[in-house]
Design a protein around this motif. Structure first.
Motif, PDB file in Angstrom:
ATOM      1  N   ASP A  10       3.588   1.818  -9.459  1.00  0.00           N
ATOM      2  CA  ASP A  10       4.440   0.436  -9.432  1.00  0.00           C
ATOM      3  C   ASP A  10       4.189  -0.185 -10.881  1.00  0.00           C
ATOM      4  N   LYS A  14       6.960  -1.475 -13.305  1.00  0.00           N
ATOM      5  CA  LYS A  14       7.000  -2.966 -13.989  1.00  0.00           C
ATOM      6  C   LYS A  14       6.951  -2.773 -15.544  1.00  0.00           C
ATOM      7  N   GLN A  79      14.046  -1.102  -7.928  1.00  0.00           N
ATOM      8  CA  GLN A  79      13.351  -2.232  -7.850  1.00  0.00           C
ATOM      9  C   GLN A  79      13.927  -3.376  -7.080  1.00  0.00           C
ATOM     10  N   GLU A  83      12.940  -4.709  -3.682  1.00  0.00           N
ATOM     11  CA  GLU A  83      12.768  -6.461  -3.246  1.00  0.00           C
ATOM     12  C   GLU A  83      13.633  -6.729  -1.951  1.00  0.00           C
TER      13      GLU A  83
END
Length: 300
Positions: A10, A14, A79, A83
């Protein structure tokens, strides 16, 4: 996610998305609160695992390669979907757990409206209960951002600079100077802030201490004096110091259990605190929004 036999984590994703958005390793590192060498190492490992170059570094400005554009589109969609999935799971857990965790500032007495808010809320969600926790201001925001509380009721200025939260102003409350009946002050009926010019003003020692000090200094300056400030570790220590005549503090009218006890006195000020409710942006549960709206309706 497994790619080319290696794990893409992750943090790498990011970092990649942030660099692509900012077109700068430095800005991305600052936004993610990591060092530039660290973000460069993440990207070097990421490109090695993917087996391609993600960024064109041939000129001064960072830009995505053609392959980088494809991966950016993929990871951005991944992503967003992740979420959304987290939000659905969180909402599901709330319903299964049947509880919303509410926090507010230690020292506040909100029984004049909280039972009515909860009664109306329980009629709409009879299977959901609300737990209540009182904390220091800085502990409230920390508990919210670490998901130990679902929603908090706090001073609006304590939420400045807190990322990834939603907030909604619900009311204003009048400020006051809290002092002790043992305080040696001018013997007159209507005291003003200037009458406290020789007193110690206690401020809680936390991340917001500078803002609180500035607020007190500016307010006292308008009355023609510079206050003597002293930091205290928590509100309980401040109340103990004030109660025993060692100084005074700024407080507000929601502290009824404190200000209406026989050992305390107070002077109302011509200034208000803004009070807001806050919750995490990834918490889009209907339940939290209903509770916030109930507070707004009762406090209008």
């Amino acid at each position: 996610m497994i790619l080319r036999g290696d794990i893409v984590n992750d943090t790498q994703i990011k970092c990649f998305l942030e660099i692509a958005y900012e077109k700068s390793f430095t800005k991305a590192a600052n936004n993610l609160y990591i060092t530039q060498p660290a973000i460069s190492r993440y990207m070097a490992a990421f490109e090695k695992e993917l087996g391609i170059s993600l960024f064109d570094r041939t000129n001064k400005h960072i830009k995505l390669t053609e392959a980088g554009e494809i991966y950016y589109d993929f990871f951005r969609r991944f992503q967003l979907e992740f979420e959304n999935t987290m939000e659905k799971v969180h909402s599901l857990n709330c319903k299964k757990q049947g509880i919303i965790r509410l926090g507010y500032i230690v020292g506040w007495s909100i029984s004049s409206f909280l039972p009515s808010v909860l009664e109306k809320f329980s009629k709409e969600f009879p299977d959901i209960s609300v737990s209540v926790e009182c904390l220091e201001i800085n502990e409230l925001t920390k508990a919210l951002t670490t998901n130990n509380l679902d929603v908090i009721l706090t001073l609006d200025n304590s939420l400045d600079g807190i990322k990834d939260i939603n907030k909604q102003k619900v009311t204003e409350i009048q400020k006051l100077i809290l002092y002790s009946k043992f305080q040696k002050l001018p013997k007159k009926q209507n005291l003003t802030p200037y009458d406290f010019k020789d007193e110690i003003f206690y401020v809680i020692a936390n991340e917001e201490a500078h803002n609180a000090e500035l607020e007190i200094r500016n307010y006292c300056k308008s009355y023609g004096f510079v206050p003597h400030l002293k930091l205290s570790p928590n509100m309980e220590s401040i109340f103990a110091s004030v109660e025993n005549g060692l100084g005074v503090t700024f407080f507000d009218t929601w502290g009824k259990n404190i200000i209406n006890t026989p050992s305390f006195k107070y002077v109302l000020l011509d200034s208000n605190h803004e009070v807001s409710m806050a919750w995490n942006k990834n918490n889009k549960s209907e339940i939290v929004h209903v509770l916030v709206n109930e507070f707004i309706r009762h406090l209008k």
